[in-house]
Design a protein around this motif. Structure first.
Motif, PDB file in Angstrom:
ATOM      1  N   GLN A   1      -5.690 -11.463  -2.869  1.00 15.75           N
ATOM      2  CA  GLN A   1      -4.382 -11.461  -2.223  1.00 15.75           C
ATOM      3  C   GLN A   1      -4.202 -10.338  -1.209  1.00 15.75           C
ATOM      4  O   GLN A   1      -3.758 -10.589  -0.085  1.00 15.75           O
ATOM      5  N   VAL A   2      -4.491  -9.104  -1.568  1.00 12.12           N
ATOM      6  CA  VAL A   2      -4.269  -7.996  -0.642  1.00 12.12           C
ATOM      7  C   VAL A   2      -5.141  -8.160   0.599  1.00 12.12           C
ATOM      8  O   VAL A   2      -4.677  -7.974   1.728  1.00 12.12           O
ATOM      9  N   ARG A   3      -6.381  -8.530   0.417  1.00  7.49           N
ATOM     10  CA  ARG A   3      -7.276  -8.746   1.564  1.00  7.49           C
ATOM     11  C   ARG A   3      -6.728  -9.851   2.479  1.00  7.49           C
ATOM     12  O   ARG A   3      -6.763  -9.721   3.704  1.00  7.49           O
ATOM     13  N   ARG A   4      -6.239 -10.905   1.887  1.00  6.29           N
ATOM     14  CA  ARG A   4      -5.690 -12.011   2.684  1.00  6.29           C
ATOM     15  C   ARG A   4      -4.405 -11.589   3.400  1.00  6.29           C
ATOM     16  O   ARG A   4      -4.149 -12.005   4.523  1.00  6.29           O
ATOM     17  N   MET A   5      -3.594 -10.754   2.751  1.00  7.75           N
ATOM     18  CA  MET A   5      -2.346 -10.296   3.358  1.00  7.75           C
ATOM     19  C   MET A   5      -2.619  -9.448   4.602  1.00  7.75           C
ATOM     20  O   MET A   5      -2.002  -9.645   5.650  1.00  7.75           O
ATOM     21  N   THR A   6      -3.544  -8.486   4.485  1.00  4.99           N
ATOM     22  CA  THR A   6      -3.800  -7.618   5.637  1.00  4.99           C
ATOM     23  C   THR A   6      -4.484  -8.390   6.767  1.00  4.99           C
ATOM     24  O   THR A   6      -4.202  -8.150   7.942  1.00  4.99           O
ATOM     25  N   ALA A   7      -5.351  -9.326   6.413  1.00  6.93           N
ATOM     26  CA  ALA A   7      -5.995 -10.152   7.452  1.00  6.93           C
ATOM     27  C   ALA A   7      -4.958 -11.001   8.175  1.00  6.93           C
ATOM     28  O   ALA A   7      -5.028 -11.167   9.399  1.00  6.93           O
ATOM     29  N   LYS A   8      -3.991 -11.516   7.438  1.00  9.45           N
ATOM     30  CA  LYS A   8      -2.960 -12.377   8.027  1.00  9.45           C
ATOM     31  C   LYS A   8      -2.171 -11.653   9.121  1.00  9.45           C
ATOM     32  O   LYS A   8      -1.771 -12.257  10.114  1.00  9.45           O
ATOM     33  N   ILE A   9      -1.968 -10.339   8.955  1.00  7.74           N
ATOM     34  CA  ILE A   9      -1.211  -9.605   9.969  1.00  7.74           C
ATOM     35  C   ILE A   9      -2.134  -8.939  11.003  1.00  7.74           C
ATOM     36  O   ILE A   9      -1.683  -8.149  11.832  1.00  7.74           O
ATOM     37  N   GLY A  10      -3.429  -9.258  10.945  1.00 12.17           N
ATOM     38  CA  GLY A  10      -4.351  -8.803  11.979  1.00 12.17           C
ATOM     39  C   GLY A  10      -5.060  -7.488  11.717  1.00 12.17           C
ATOM     40  O   GLY A  10      -5.654  -6.905  12.630  1.00 12.17           O
ATOM     41  N   PHE A  11      -5.049  -7.017  10.466  1.00 10.59           N
ATOM     42  CA  PHE A  11      -5.694  -5.753  10.118  1.00 10.59           C
ATOM     43  C   PHE A  11      -6.576  -5.969   8.888  1.00 10.59           C
ATOM     44  O   PHE A  11      -6.145  -5.740   7.754  1.00 10.59           O
ATOM     45  N   PRO A  12      -7.816  -6.425   9.099  1.00  7.32           N
ATOM     46  CA  PRO A  12      -8.684  -6.745   7.963  1.00  7.32           C
ATOM     47  C   PRO A  12      -8.946  -5.545   7.055  1.00  7.32           C
ATOM     48  O   PRO A  12      -9.093  -4.417   7.520  1.00  7.32           O
ATOM     49  N   THR A  13      -9.005  -5.830   5.764  1.00  7.10           N
ATOM     50  CA  THR A  13      -9.302  -4.804   4.765  1.00  7.10           C
ATOM     51  C   THR A  13     -10.782  -4.445   4.826  1.00  7.10           C
ATOM     52  O   THR A  13     -11.637  -5.321   4.771  1.00  7.10           O
ATOM     53  N   LEU A  14     -11.051  -3.152   4.898  1.00  4.75           N
ATOM     54  CA  LEU A  14     -12.418  -2.647   4.855  1.00  4.75           C
ATOM     55  C   LEU A  14     -12.764  -2.118   3.466  1.00  4.75           C
ATOM     56  O   LEU A  14     -13.900  -2.213   3.015  1.00  4.75           O
ATOM     57  N   ARG A  15     -11.769  -1.528   2.808  1.00  6.68           N
ATOM     58  CA  ARG A  15     -11.980  -0.956   1.478  1.00  6.68           C
ATOM     59  C   ARG A  15     -10.696  -1.121   0.688  1.00  6.68           C
ATOM     60  O   ARG A  15      -9.607  -0.864   1.200  1.00  6.68           O
ATOM     61  N   LEU A  16     -10.832  -1.554  -0.564  1.00  6.78           N
ATOM     62  CA  LEU A  16      -9.675  -1.815  -1.415  1.00  6.78           C
ATOM     63  C   LEU A  16      -9.866  -1.114  -2.747  1.00  6.78           C
ATOM     64  O   LEU A  16     -10.850  -1.353  -3.451  1.00  6.78           O
ATOM     65  N   ILE A  17      -8.907  -0.235  -3.065  1.00  7.32           N
ATOM     66  CA  ILE A  17      -8.969   0.544  -4.300  1.00  7.32           C
ATOM     67  C   ILE A  17      -7.656   0.353  -5.050  1.00  7.32           C
ATOM     68  O   ILE A  17      -6.585   0.645  -4.508  1.00  7.32           O
ATOM     69  N   ARG A  18      -7.727  -0.152  -6.286  1.00  8.68           N
ATOM     70  CA  ARG A  18      -6.503  -0.224  -7.090  1.00  8.68           C
ATOM     71  C   ARG A  18      -6.302   1.147  -7.721  1.00  8.68           C
ATOM     72  O   ARG A  18      -7.121   1.615  -8.505  1.00  8.68           O
ATOM     73  N   TYR A  19      -5.199   1.772  -7.341  1.00  5.00           N
ATOM     74  CA  TYR A  19      -4.878   3.103  -7.831  1.00  5.00           C
ATOM     75  C   TYR A  19      -4.117   3.047  -9.164  1.00  5.00           C
ATOM     76  O   TYR A  19      -4.343   3.876 -10.041  1.00  5.00           O
ATOM     77  N   ALA A  20      -3.208   2.086  -9.300  1.00  5.59           N
ATOM     78  CA  ALA A  20      -2.353   2.067 -10.499  1.00  5.59           C
ATOM     79  C   ALA A  20      -1.977   0.648 -10.884  1.00  5.59           C
ATOM     80  O   ALA A  20      -1.899  -0.249 -10.050  1.00  5.59           O
TER      81      ALA A  20
END
Length: 187
Positions: free
Chosen positions: A146-165
């Motif tokens: 979901q988070v990767r798809r959300m950022t891609a949808k607004i034109g800013f692809p995810t390069l690194r994803l870390i769940r903090y909490a």
């Protein structure tokens, strides 16, 4: 019992991995990091995501932490390609249409690179002509990628994803690849 695990990149979120072609996935699994039996993950993280994974031997707690009906907010540190402005992030705060569903509104803000960040192996791809930025994104759902798809949808692809909490559980004080056992549930 609750186990807070700071999952490294490229680790499969299960205790055994099976590829029907050869019986192996080629990726490390939870078994390679957590020598405790009869615990199960409360939710998942993709192999290419890092950070907090909660494991427990308490089925009710596992359900509460992973079921979106209970609205446990998950906080992610997200490195994206590009330099989004607050206006660019507004669609995430409203909810975005990802074709198969519309996301609930997210809490999103630009942040500095987290101080407690560990190096990723292998490192992310970086392009000299394109800057990267860090976001903190809080969501109460957690659909596939979901988070990767959300950022891609607004034109800013995810390069690194870390769940903090997840809720009030964090990776604070837990080195990447390490875990901490908690005997009591934090209320």
């Amino acid at each position: 019992m609750i186990i807070l695990f700071n999952k490294p990149f490229n680790v499969v979120c299960q205790f055994s991995a099976h590829d029907p072609r050869n019986g192996k996935t080629g990726h490390p699994t939870l078994k390679d990091f957590i020598p405790i039996s009869d615990v199960y993950a409360a939710g998942r993280l993709d192999t290419d995501s890092e950070g907090l994974l909660i494991l427990t031997d308490d089925g009710m707690l596992q359900h509460r932490l992973s079921d979106p009906k209970h609205k446990e907010f998950k906080t992610y540190w997200v490195q994206v390609e590009g330099a989004p402005t607050n206006d660019d992030l507004e669609p995430l705060r409203q909810g975005v249409d990802l074709t198969d569903f519309i996301t609930k509104p997210a809490q999103v803000r630009l942040i500095s690179e987290p101080d407690s960040l560990w190096p990723r192996s292998p490192p992310i791809r970086e392009r000299k002509a394109i800057p990267t930025s860090w976001l903190e994104i809080k969501i109460s759902e957690g659909k596939n990628r979901q988070v990767r798809r959300m950022t891609a949808k607004i034109g800013f692809p995810t390069l690194r994803l870390i769940r903090y909490a997840i809720g009030q559980y964090t990776i604070d004080g837990i080195q990447n690849g390490q875990h901490k056992v908690i005997d009591q549930v934090i209320k």
